[in-house]
Design an enzyme around this catalytic site. Structure first.
Site, PDB file in Angstrom:
ATOM      1  N   THR A   1     -24.668   2.216 -30.902  1.00 56.90           N
ATOM      2  CA  THR A   1     -23.319   2.641 -30.531  1.00 56.90           C
ATOM      3  C   THR A   1     -22.482   1.523 -29.931  1.00 56.90           C
ATOM      4  O   THR A   1     -21.312   1.741 -29.624  1.00 56.90           O
ATOM      5  CB  THR A   1     -23.390   3.797 -29.515  1.00 56.90           C
ATOM      6  OG1 THR A   1     -24.066   3.330 -28.340  1.00 56.90           O
ATOM      7  CG2 THR A   1     -24.116   5.003 -30.097  1.00 56.90           C
ATOM      8  N   LYS A   2     -23.093   0.348 -29.723  1.00 55.25           N
ATOM      9  CA  LYS A   2     -22.346  -0.784 -29.174  1.00 55.25           C
ATOM     10  C   LYS A   2     -22.842  -2.066 -29.829  1.00 55.25           C
ATOM     11  O   LYS A   2     -23.888  -2.074 -30.480  1.00 55.25           O
ATOM     12  CB  LYS A   2     -22.469  -0.859 -27.656  1.00 55.25           C
ATOM     13  CG  LYS A   2     -23.858  -1.147 -27.153  1.00 55.25           C
ATOM     14  CD  LYS A   2     -23.896  -1.216 -25.633  1.00 55.25           C
ATOM     15  CE  LYS A   2     -25.261  -1.660 -25.146  1.00 55.25           C
ATOM     16  NZ  LYS A   2     -25.310  -1.836 -23.717  1.00 55.25           N
TER      17      LYS A   2
ATOM     18  N   HIS B   1     -13.852  11.046 -36.061  1.00 53.03           N
ATOM     19  CA  HIS B   1     -12.888  12.131 -35.901  1.00 53.03           C
ATOM     20  C   HIS B   1     -12.392  12.162 -34.469  1.00 53.03           C
ATOM     21  O   HIS B   1     -13.129  11.796 -33.541  1.00 53.03           O
ATOM     22  CB  HIS B   1     -13.536  13.477 -36.256  1.00 53.03           C
ATOM     23  CG  HIS B   1     -14.040  13.527 -37.659  1.00 53.03           C
ATOM     24  ND1 HIS B   1     -13.213  13.781 -38.734  1.00 53.03           N
ATOM     25  CD2 HIS B   1     -15.274  13.334 -38.173  1.00 53.03           C
ATOM     26  CE1 HIS B   1     -13.927  13.744 -39.838  1.00 53.03           C
ATOM     27  NE2 HIS B   1     -15.182  13.468 -39.533  1.00 53.03           N
TER      28      HIS B   1
ATOM     29  N   ASN C   1     -33.287  -0.168 -48.861  1.00 60.59           N
ATOM     30  CA  ASN C   1     -34.351   0.703 -49.326  1.00 60.59           C
ATOM     31  C   ASN C   1     -33.797   2.083 -49.681  1.00 60.59           C
ATOM     32  O   ASN C   1     -32.593   2.325 -49.613  1.00 60.59           O
ATOM     33  CB  ASN C   1     -35.455   0.773 -48.268  1.00 60.59           C
ATOM     34  CG  ASN C   1     -36.832   0.950 -48.875  1.00 60.59           C
ATOM     35  OD1 ASN C   1     -37.014   1.707 -49.816  1.00 60.59           O
ATOM     36  ND2 ASN C   1     -37.806   0.247 -48.323  1.00 60.59           N
TER      37      ASN C   1
END
Length: 186
Positions: free
Chosen positions: A162-163, A112, A82
């Site tokens: 995040t996992k 980073h 979308n």
């Protein structure tokens, strides 16, 4: 000698200011701007097929769309993204068939270093993202590098993933966690 591009795709520390990479980003950004200006689905599909590393025949990506390189993006058949999606593809982003992304979804493979001295050196790295078949990623969800989502996963709107998660789950929150297991017998 291994190039900065090869290091980048492999997920190793690389110098983003490398001239080859800068030229490739500039070219991809220019193509993405063209994509965001064209008016027809057919024109957009043609540009996306040129940008992506691989894509199924039946795909739709709405404008506006942003990316880093494009060649690290691989989507399967019956893919839909979308409005206002961002794919930062310093490492591969692989999405299976029958996947849907809501507005404002961010897939971010680049990272980073945590130590300021390393971060300030201009080096960075990435981790790939893999999304299985039949997945639905809700509005404004963010998936970071290193995540693999199994088949039939639903990501709730606004989640930060995040996992990794296995098949047949609904996940949500910041950070995302399992909300419900999907019973495919229904």
């Amino acid at each position: 000698m291994i190039s900065e591009k090869d290091k980048m795709i492999a997920g190793k520390m690389y110098k983003a200011s490398d001239m080859e990479l800068v030229k490739e980003r500039v070219s991809a950004h220019s193509k993405a701007q063209e994509f965001n200006r064209v008016e027809t689905d057919q024109e957009r599909k043609k540009i996306i097929k040129e940008l992506f590393g691989s894509a199924g025949e039946n795909i739709t990506v709405e404008a506006t769309f942003r990316l880093d390189y494009g060649y690290n993006i691989h989507v399967g058949e019956d893919f839909y993204a979308n409005f206002n999606c961002v794919f930062l593809d310093v490492c591969p982003i692989t999405i299976g068939k029958n996947a849907m992304l809501g507005p404002g979804v961010n897939l971010v493979t680049g990272e980073h270093p945590l130590k300021a001295t390393e971060r300030n050196s201009g080096y960075e790295f990435g981790r790939p993202i893999t999304i299985g078949d039949n997945c639905w990623i809700g509005t404004n969800a963010t998936i970071i590098g290193g995540v693999t989502l199994g088949d039939n996963v639903v990501v709730a709107a606004g989640s930060v993933v995040t996992k990794s998660f296995s098949d047949n789950v609904i996940i949500g929150g910041v950070p995302a966690k399992i909300i419900k297991v999907i019973d495919n017998d229904c």
